[in-house]
Design an enzyme around this catalytic site. Sequence first.
Site, short mmCIF file in Angstrom:
data_model
loop_
_atom_site.label_atom_id
_atom_site.label_comp_id
_atom_site.label_asym_id
_atom_site.label_seq_id
_atom_site.Cartn_x
_atom_site.Cartn_y
_atom_site.Cartn_z
N ARG A 146 -48.21 52.30 5.69
CA ARG A 146 -49.41 51.90 6.44
C ARG A 146 -49.29 52.36 7.90
NH1 ARG A 146 -49.09 45.75 5.25
NH2 ARG A 146 -50.73 45.54 6.82
N ARG A 191 -61.53 53.29 10.55
CA ARG A 191 -60.13 53.69 10.52
C ARG A 191 -59.96 55.20 10.42
NH1 ARG A 191 -57.99 48.51 8.16
NH2 ARG A 191 -55.76 48.76 8.23
N LYS A 241 -54.81 42.04 15.00
CA LYS A 241 -56.28 42.08 14.92
C LYS A 241 -56.82 40.79 14.28
CE LYS A 241 -56.31 45.89 12.44
NZ LYS A 241 -54.85 46.09 12.32
N ARG A 262 -44.72 38.10 7.92
CA ARG A 262 -46.02 37.40 7.89
C ARG A 262 -46.17 36.53 6.66
NH1 ARG A 262 -51.41 40.78 8.57
NH2 ARG A 262 -50.47 41.99 6.90
N ARG A 322 -48.34 38.75 1.53
CA ARG A 322 -49.25 39.80 1.06
C ARG A 322 -48.47 40.88 0.33
NH1 ARG A 322 -53.50 41.62 5.67
NH2 ARG A 322 -52.82 43.68 5.02
P1 AP5 Z 1 -52.14 39.93 12.14
O1 AP5 Z 1 -53.06 39.28 13.12
O2 AP5 Z 1 -52.24 39.50 10.73
O3 AP5 Z 1 -52.24 41.51 12.31
P2 AP5 Z 1 -53.35 42.55 11.82
O4 AP5 Z 1 -53.46 43.59 12.91
O5 AP5 Z 1 -54.59 41.84 11.43
O6 AP5 Z 1 -52.57 43.15 10.60
P3 AP5 Z 1 -53.07 43.57 9.14
O7 AP5 Z 1 -51.86 43.82 8.34
O8 AP5 Z 1 -54.05 42.58 8.59
O9 AP5 Z 1 -53.78 44.89 9.49
P4 AP5 Z 1 -53.98 46.04 8.54
O10 AP5 Z 1 -54.87 46.84 9.39
O11 AP5 Z 1 -52.82 46.75 8.01
O12 AP5 Z 1 -54.55 45.32 7.22
P5 AP5 Z 1 -56.00 45.16 6.63
O13 AP5 Z 1 -56.05 43.87 5.95
O14 AP5 Z 1 -57.04 45.50 7.64
O15 AP5 Z 1 -50.65 39.72 12.66
C1 AP5 Z 1 -49.54 40.22 11.95
C2 AP5 Z 1 -48.33 39.28 12.10
O16 AP5 Z 1 -47.94 39.24 13.47
C3 AP5 Z 1 -48.65 37.82 11.73
O17 AP5 Z 1 -47.52 37.26 11.15
C4 AP5 Z 1 -48.98 37.16 13.07
O18 AP5 Z 1 -48.69 35.78 13.07
C5 AP5 Z 1 -48.06 37.92 14.01
N1 AP5 Z 1 -48.62 38.08 15.36
C6 AP5 Z 1 -49.92 38.29 15.70
N2 AP5 Z 1 -50.04 38.39 17.04
C7 AP5 Z 1 -48.79 38.26 17.55
C8 AP5 Z 1 -48.26 38.29 18.89
N3 AP5 Z 1 -49.03 38.47 19.96
N4 AP5 Z 1 -46.93 38.13 19.03
C9 AP5 Z 1 -46.12 37.94 17.95
N5 AP5 Z 1 -46.56 37.88 16.67
C10 AP5 Z 1 -47.89 38.06 16.48
O19 AP5 Z 1 -56.03 46.36 5.55
C11 AP5 Z 1 -55.24 46.31 4.39
C12 AP5 Z 1 -55.50 47.56 3.55
O20 AP5 Z 1 -56.89 47.60 3.17
C13 AP5 Z 1 -55.27 48.90 4.25
O21 AP5 Z 1 -53.91 49.29 4.21
C14 AP5 Z 1 -56.18 49.82 3.44
O22 AP5 Z 1 -55.59 50.18 2.22
C15 AP5 Z 1 -57.38 48.94 3.14
N6 AP5 Z 1 -58.41 49.07 4.18
C16 AP5 Z 1 -58.80 48.12 5.08
N7 AP5 Z 1 -59.75 48.61 5.90
C17 AP5 Z 1 -59.96 49.89 5.52
C18 AP5 Z 1 -60.79 50.94 6.01
N8 AP5 Z 1 -61.60 50.75 7.07
N9 AP5 Z 1 -60.76 52.14 5.39
C19 AP5 Z 1 -59.96 52.34 4.32
N10 AP5 Z 1 -59.12 51.40 3.82
C20 AP5 Z 1 -59.12 50.20 4.42
#
Ligand code: AP5
Length: 208
Positions: free
Chosen positions: A164, A88, A13, A122, A153
């Site tokens: 997660r 989410r 994402k 990552r 992270r």
């Molecule tokens: P990346 O693009 O970083 O993936 P992502 O989907 O953004 O992953 P996140 O870990 O950021 O998502 P998340 O939803 O767990 O975390 P968030 O910060 O939102 O890619 C990942 C890796 O893969 C990278 O190394 C990249 O280079 C690689 N990659 C990408 N595309 C690729 C491809 N096509 N092929 C190969 N490799 C690839 O949330 C963190 C925490 O915040 C949550 O756990 C929760 O506690 C809290 N939180 C956030 N939002 C909410 C909400 N709405 N409600 C409640 N709690 C929330």
Amino acid sequence: MNIVLLGAPGSGKGTQASLIGEKFGLPHVSTGDMFRENIREKTPLGVLAKSYIDKGQLCPDDVTVRMVEDRLAREDCKKGFLLDGFPRTLEQAKALEKFVKIDCVLDIDVPLGKLLRRLTGRRCCEKCGESFHVDMLGGAENCPKCGGKLYIRKDDNEETVQNRLDVYVSQTETLIDYYAQAGTLRRIDGDRAIEEVFADVEKVLKAL
Ligand code: AP5
């Protein structure tokens, strides 16, 4: 254009949001980034969020919804935005509908079995926020884009990533059906090279 990026942790994402932002000029609103900024600044919201994020659990709906509503009310979101990581839960999705209309929900679909490796490999840049996989870095310790220092992270360790992913299956995956029924869902095969995934994303957004 008001866009939601749906997808499991690690589905790409953030990676796609950065490319979409560059191409379409939409502000990237990431709830994960907003919580992490609050954690860095040690705000009361950050202290609360940390207790959930470190365990791989979701932060409470009420504080998350309030944070997003405030952010989307800002001037830069008036002509459109890219929501990454929100909603989410069904409660968050229903709350969102009360303050904005969503044009398109992009579900980046990657088999869950592949995500543990993506996330534990990552590396994030502390300067520009971009993320990379160790496989792309060839041993480099600095960001290939801006030279900033790379870090891991805190929630990217194996145990927390597993939590997660479990939380995604139990609380977020249901939104795929929800948005399919609403007619706004577009599924993107995220299990391909980043540029190939983006080519599909671009096609969908240009057709809107
Ligand atoms: P990346 O693009 O970083 O993936 P992502 O989907 O953004 O992953 P996140 O870990 O950021 O998502 P998340 O939803 O767990 O975390 P968030 O910060 O939102 O890619 C990942 C890796 O893969 C990278 O190394 C990249 O280079 C690689 N990659 C990408 N595309 C690729 C491809 N096509 N092929 C190969 N490799 C690839 O949330 C963190 C925490 O915040 C949550 O756990 C929760 O506690 C809290 N939180 C956030 N939002 C909410 C909400 N709405 N409600 C409640 N709690 C929330």
